[in-house]
Design an enzyme around this catalytic site. Structure first.
Site, mmCIF file in Angstrom:
data_model
loop_
_atom_site.group_PDB
_atom_site.id
_atom_site.type_symbol
_atom_site.label_atom_id
_atom_site.label_comp_id
_atom_site.label_asym_id
_atom_site.label_seq_id
_atom_site.Cartn_x
_atom_site.Cartn_y
_atom_site.Cartn_z
ATOM 1 N N ILE A 12 -53.000 25.425 25.354
ATOM 2 C CA ILE A 12 -52.709 26.582 24.502
ATOM 3 C C ILE A 12 -53.991 27.079 23.828
ATOM 4 C CG2 ILE A 12 -51.326 27.409 22.563
ATOM 5 C CD1 ILE A 12 -49.287 25.157 23.336
ATOM 6 N N ASP A 31 -63.611 20.513 20.254
ATOM 7 C CA ASP A 31 -62.614 19.765 21.039
ATOM 8 C C ASP A 31 -63.257 18.432 21.413
ATOM 9 O OD1 ASP A 31 -60.015 20.881 23.060
ATOM 10 O OD2 ASP A 31 -60.881 18.877 23.313
ATOM 11 N N LEU A 33 -62.343 16.699 23.899
ATOM 12 C CA LEU A 33 -62.137 16.610 25.356
ATOM 13 C C LEU A 33 -61.340 15.371 25.769
ATOM 14 C CD1 LEU A 33 -65.516 18.022 26.790
ATOM 15 C CD2 LEU A 33 -63.396 19.246 26.301
ATOM 16 N N THR A 116 -44.383 22.300 15.942
ATOM 17 C CA THR A 116 -43.524 22.111 17.116
ATOM 18 C C THR A 116 -42.040 22.102 16.751
ATOM 19 O OG1 THR A 116 -42.882 20.500 18.812
ATOM 20 C CG2 THR A 116 -43.833 19.602 16.817
ATOM 21 N N TYR A 140 -44.088 11.925 17.848
ATOM 22 C CA TYR A 140 -44.901 13.140 17.941
ATOM 23 C C TYR A 140 -44.409 14.178 16.925
ATOM 24 C CZ TYR A 140 -46.165 17.756 19.586
ATOM 25 O OH TYR A 140 -46.586 19.058 19.645
ATOM 26 N N ARG A 280 -34.683 10.386 29.071
ATOM 27 C CA ARG A 280 -36.005 10.014 28.568
ATOM 28 C C ARG A 280 -35.881 9.793 27.056
ATOM 29 N NH1 ARG A 280 -40.733 14.382 29.490
ATOM 30 N NH2 ARG A 280 -39.622 15.332 27.767
HETATM 31 N N1 UFG Z 1 -37.736 16.719 32.282
HETATM 32 C C1 UFG Z 1 -37.195 16.260 33.462
HETATM 33 N N2 UFG Z 1 -38.038 15.812 34.427
HETATM 34 C C2 UFG Z 1 -39.394 15.797 34.278
HETATM 35 C C3 UFG Z 1 -39.941 16.279 33.071
HETATM 36 C C4 UFG Z 1 -39.080 16.728 32.075
HETATM 37 O O1 UFG Z 1 -35.979 16.226 33.630
HETATM 38 O O2 UFG Z 1 -40.095 15.375 35.189
HETATM 39 C C5 UFG Z 1 -36.835 17.217 31.241
HETATM 40 C C6 UFG Z 1 -37.005 16.507 29.923
HETATM 41 O O3 UFG Z 1 -36.271 15.326 29.866
HETATM 42 C C7 UFG Z 1 -36.541 17.587 28.958
HETATM 43 C C8 UFG Z 1 -36.942 18.895 29.632
HETATM 44 O O4 UFG Z 1 -37.155 18.567 30.988
HETATM 45 O O5 UFG Z 1 -35.144 17.531 28.865
HETATM 46 C C9 UFG Z 1 -38.203 19.488 29.079
HETATM 47 O O6 UFG Z 1 -39.193 18.474 29.033
HETATM 48 P P1 UFG Z 1 -40.722 18.773 28.775
HETATM 49 O O7 UFG Z 1 -41.451 17.467 28.834
HETATM 50 O O8 UFG Z 1 -41.186 19.869 29.648
HETATM 51 O O9 UFG Z 1 -40.736 19.347 27.298
HETATM 52 P P2 UFG Z 1 -40.201 18.671 25.949
HETATM 53 O O10 UFG Z 1 -39.000 19.476 25.564
HETATM 54 O O11 UFG Z 1 -40.038 17.220 26.015
HETATM 55 O O12 UFG Z 1 -41.461 18.873 25.003
HETATM 56 C C10 UFG Z 1 -41.901 20.121 24.631
HETATM 57 C C11 UFG Z 1 -43.358 20.075 24.212
HETATM 58 C C12 UFG Z 1 -43.520 19.248 23.008
HETATM 59 C C13 UFG Z 1 -42.581 19.685 21.955
HETATM 60 C C14 UFG Z 1 -41.192 19.690 22.465
HETATM 61 C C15 UFG Z 1 -40.185 20.133 21.467
HETATM 62 O O13 UFG Z 1 -44.139 19.556 25.236
HETATM 63 O O14 UFG Z 1 -44.823 19.378 22.558
HETATM 64 O O15 UFG Z 1 -41.114 20.547 23.570
HETATM 65 O O16 UFG Z 1 -39.008 19.507 21.819
HETATM 66 F F1 UFG Z 1 -42.645 18.872 20.904
#
Ligand code: UFG
Length: 328
Positions: A12, A31, A33, A116, A140, A280
């Site tokens: 971002i 940053d 890195l 977030t 987090y 998860r």
């Molecule tokens: N998911 C899958 N398979 C994968 C990856 C993710 O089913 O391989 C699911 C997760 O379980 C979740 C959804 O897809 O239900 C979204 O997951 P992401 O990891 O893409 O995103 P998150 O909602 O976990 O996290 C994001 C941001 C965080 C933030 C959060 C707020 O990355 O920084 O939204 O809930 F905090």
């Protein structure tokens, strides 16, 4: 006068740096890195530094006339934060404390903070408003909530004004195609699904027994370009004297994991090999923003809120950069 972008080499942050430069703003990037990429940044002042290194940070404020700070620097993996919470509190919370000390000492009084949706935790059916209770379900989110609170206490006792932006699920890539998303490891749904489609690999679906219509988690996916535009509105609001405030950043509509996988299949024009997997840890069932407040207060207008556009821009980046950025 320059804008200091902390974490400017991340997904971002780098999109915001590009946006600022397009507006003709002077930018300085810090940053460490740890997760960012030097290659995501154009030429310009860059310091590889941890924010906890207060002496070096103070030197940057002395050398450049820093008008405002935009703070993206943080670890942000929900799953990792459940296994290693202290890593998150040290990196996210302690470093923010140090940054605030340096800012206040330098007389820098404007901060845009990247927060977030994870601060809310398990929410109900309704759109989430900024006044809703904050009960993070993962470390987090807890670390970001702590950072919000530390910033607020610092603002109460100094001239500092801040705008905290609570992002929902950010995806997509810049229109020019120069930058995109390159997390290592990648854990986010849209990039993983696109990579799975491009490389003919399976994609795991984490949990299909949630209390949602199709049993999979619902999220509010926002295009990174709309997100960075909101940061610029927030910066200009502070310049115009706005008081400290907190805003959600999402579109107010949710898609389930299954709907996202279908949308990726449509863009990639091939079926995904979906493997059902257990839930998860730390994942709330549903997170969808009410974005009314930022629309009313800052005049934010989404311009890229078509799900296919979000996925297509990300798809083009991964197709053109199958190995991500070159090694730093
Ligand atoms: N998911 C899958 N398979 C994968 C990856 C993710 O089913 O391989 C699911 C997760 O379980 C979740 C959804 O897809 O239900 C979204 O997951 P992401 O990891 O893409 O995103 P998150 O909602 O976990 O996290 C994001 C941001 C965080 C933030 C959060 C707020 O990355 O920084 O939204 O809930 F905090």
């Amino acid at each position: 006068m320059a804008i200091l972008v902390c974490g400017g080499a991340g997904f971002i942050g780098s999109h915001f740096v590009e946006f600022l430069l397009e507006q003709g703003e002077a930018v300085v990037v810090v940053d460490n890195l740890a997760t960012g990429h030097r290659a995501s940044l154009p030429e310009g002042p860059f310091y590889q530094l941890s924010l906890a290194d207060k002496a070096s940070l103070a030197e940057i404020f002395r050398e450049h006339d820093i008008e405002a700070v935009v703070h993206f620097a943080a670890f942000s993996l929900v799953g990792e934060s459940m296994d290693q919470p202290l890593k998150y509190f040290e990196n996210n919370v302690c470093a923010t404390n140090a940054l605030l000390q340096v800012m206040i000492e330098a007389g820098c009084d404007k901060l845009i903070f990247s927060s977030t949706a994870a601060v809310y935790g398990e929410a109900g059916e309704a759109l989430i408003r900024e006044t809703d209770p904050t009960r993070p379900t993962n470390a987090y989110g807890e670390s970001k909530l702590m950072m919000e609170k530390i910033i607020d206490w610092a603002a109460r006792s100094s001239d500092l004004r801040y705008i905290a932006l609570r992002y929902f699920n950010v995806a997509g890539a810049s229109a020019g195609g120069r930058i995109g998303e390159d997390h290592r490891p990648e854990t986010h749904l849209i990039p993983l699904a696109i990579k799975a489609a491009l490389n003919d690999q399976p994609i795991k679906l984490f949990g299909d027994d949630y209390p949602t219509p199709d049993g999979t988690c619902i999220r509010d996916y926002i295009h990174v370009q709309d997100l960075v535009a909101a940061h610029y509105l927030a910066l200009n609001a502070l310049r115009d004297g706005a008081a400290s405030d907190t805003f959600n950043l999402g579109y107010g509509r949710g898609y389930s994991v299954r709907q996202i996988l279908e949308a990726v299949e449509a863009v990639a024009k091939r079926p995904l090999r979906i493997v059902r997997a257990p839930r998860r840890a730390g994942d709330p069932a549903r997170l969808v923003a009410s974005a009314d407040k930022i629309k009313q207060a800052l005049g934010w207008k989404p311009r890229h809120d078509d799900l296919n556009d979000i996925i297509l821009s990300a798809y083009r980046w991964f197709e053109a950069n199958p190995k991500g950025y070159p090694h730093d």
